[in-house]
Enzyme design. Sequence first.
Site, mmCIF file in Angstrom:
data_model
loop_
_atom_site.group_PDB
_atom_site.id
_atom_site.type_symbol
_atom_site.label_atom_id
_atom_site.label_comp_id
_atom_site.label_asym_id
_atom_site.label_seq_id
_atom_site.Cartn_x
_atom_site.Cartn_y
_atom_site.Cartn_z
ATOM 1 N N GLY A 36 0.890 -1.150 0.000
ATOM 2 C CA GLY A 36 0.000 0.000 0.000
ATOM 3 C C GLY A 36 0.922 1.192 0.000
ATOM 4 N N CYS A 37 0.410 2.376 -0.192
ATOM 5 C CA CYS A 37 1.319 3.506 -0.329
ATOM 6 C C CYS A 37 1.883 3.942 1.012
ATOM 7 C CB CYS A 37 0.626 4.660 -1.015
ATOM 8 S SG CYS A 37 1.651 6.101 -1.268
ATOM 9 N N GLN A 38 1.028 4.026 2.014
ATOM 10 C CA GLN A 38 1.485 4.612 3.276
ATOM 11 C C GLN A 38 1.698 3.581 4.379
ATOM 12 O OE1 GLN A 38 -0.274 8.169 4.704
ATOM 13 N NE2 GLN A 38 -0.958 8.785 2.692
ATOM 14 N N ARG B 227 -4.097 4.129 -2.572
ATOM 15 C CA ARG B 227 -2.841 4.674 -2.094
ATOM 16 C C ARG B 227 -2.792 4.780 -0.583
ATOM 17 N NH1 ARG B 227 -1.908 10.066 -5.393
ATOM 18 N NH2 ARG B 227 -0.028 10.120 -4.149
#
Lengths: 143, 414
Positions: A53-55, A120
């Site tokens: 995932g992005c974060q 994201r």
Amino acid sequence: MSETINDIQNEIIEEFSMLDSDMEMTIEYIMELGQQLPEMAEALKNEDNIVKGCQSKVWLNAEAKDGKIYLEADSNTAITKGLVSILVRILSGRTPQEIVDADLYFVDKIGLNRFIGTQRSNGLGAMMKQIKIYGLAYSAKAE
Amino acid sequence: MAQTLEKHTLDIQKIRAQFPVLHQEVNGKPLIYFDNAATNQKPKRVIDALVKYYEHDNANIHRGAHALAARATEAFENTRVSVQKFINANEPEEIIFTKGTSESINLVASSWGRKFLNPGDEVLISTLEHHSNIVPWQMICEERGAELKVIPINEAGEIIIEALDELITEKTKMVAFNHASNSLGTINPVKHIIDKAHAVGAKVLVDGAQASSHLAVDVQALNADFYAFSAHKMYGPTGLGVLYGKRDILEKTPPYQGGGEMIKEVSFGKTTYNDIPYKFEAGTPDIANVIAFNEAILFINELGKENIAAYENELLAYATDKISQIEGVRLIGTAKEKVSVLSFEVEGIHHFDLGMWLDAKGVAVRTGHHCTQPLMDHYCIEGTVRASFSVYNTIEEIDAFIEALKSTISKFKK
């Protein structure tokens, strides 16, 4: 396991309905659920098991035993870990076919869309997809 | 920290009243919008200009032989003149409308770079850059056999000036860096770097996305060759950006895209291109947004950039002081000169969790790597929480944010 996937989803919907859509209470509850998630072996938190995932990072390990898929998971953020624990609670110990067929309507019902929303923001959406892929792979193997 | 010590003369409540979006509740709490470095909010006059255009003036520009087309063309070109004056360009033809800062940079990298970069040449960027000012240069360097080099920064997040002497050489053909950092707020010594670059004959592109609504920009005084910025970060509409370029450089730069507007004459054998700026504006432009953008510029001009900067510095100084007193908070980016960006992390708590908790309390911040992964690598972190302030924010909002942050941190100490 006598409860079906939908039984557990309905339980979760019921639990969240008591939070009255209050965002702070909801997050607090999700974090509590995360603390109840059985600990994942450190060795399993490897590159192969990362769901990107992005974060936030999510690790997911799936193992087949006696025709069922058992999931272990963890995350480096408290909220995502709570979300992950819900998925494990619903989907771990199910047959590949049950996982493939599962309609995860609880996400809409308890307003989790905003947590998954953009791919994201965290690994949950990606994790749901990954579990389905495991389900498909194992059900294909079983045939 | 204080960029200017002047006292502002703004009536903040009166300013806030002009922003419809600010007057709402989020998750049952009054909205505190601190994600201004991502995009800031739009005053009513900008929104009204959009509606007025579509209700009264909508027409394609530069061609139509009718009243609506004439009105739309005039309003469109008026904005170009406003932008020219806003950054003190020499003439309106040096102002090109694009989709945003990213497209402005891509235009230069692609069109200027393809013509003027050769094997063995070097392009210099800084560690502070947004991906938008890294990737286009990587792409063109790879294509042209040029090399991309990076100016280092110190722990405070400031460019190490001494490193420039070694990095800017006869091989350097382009130096591209931001006026202010989106992740840290650092204001770079733009004039100094431009002079150094020019001394070896290199051109300079300044990414002004984070500077344009906070700092007075004078492209002639800076002697910038290119200056790029976005309307939506300065109270204007989304999807619209500006590229300033010096006339002689733009004239030597080939077109970016082909299509309508950018041509003089077309035959199947040969096309001659239009003059600047139209040579770079293929297709029907974003007419409505360009026209509405004028109102955003007027809004800034009427408040006065010095006033805005002075007030935002007050907010930043106050917030920096308050947040520094919270145990476990580490500020990321402590440059002496900063725009109103406060980036931080909290020991033991992931920035995503902090962001979600703050949102639940009505505070909108940005979390993550802010599209500056190499910069995050420099600090050995995955990301930060970033609070960024605009002229409509208040000291009371900062107090509420600090309380929300403290209460969030306490949730993790149980």
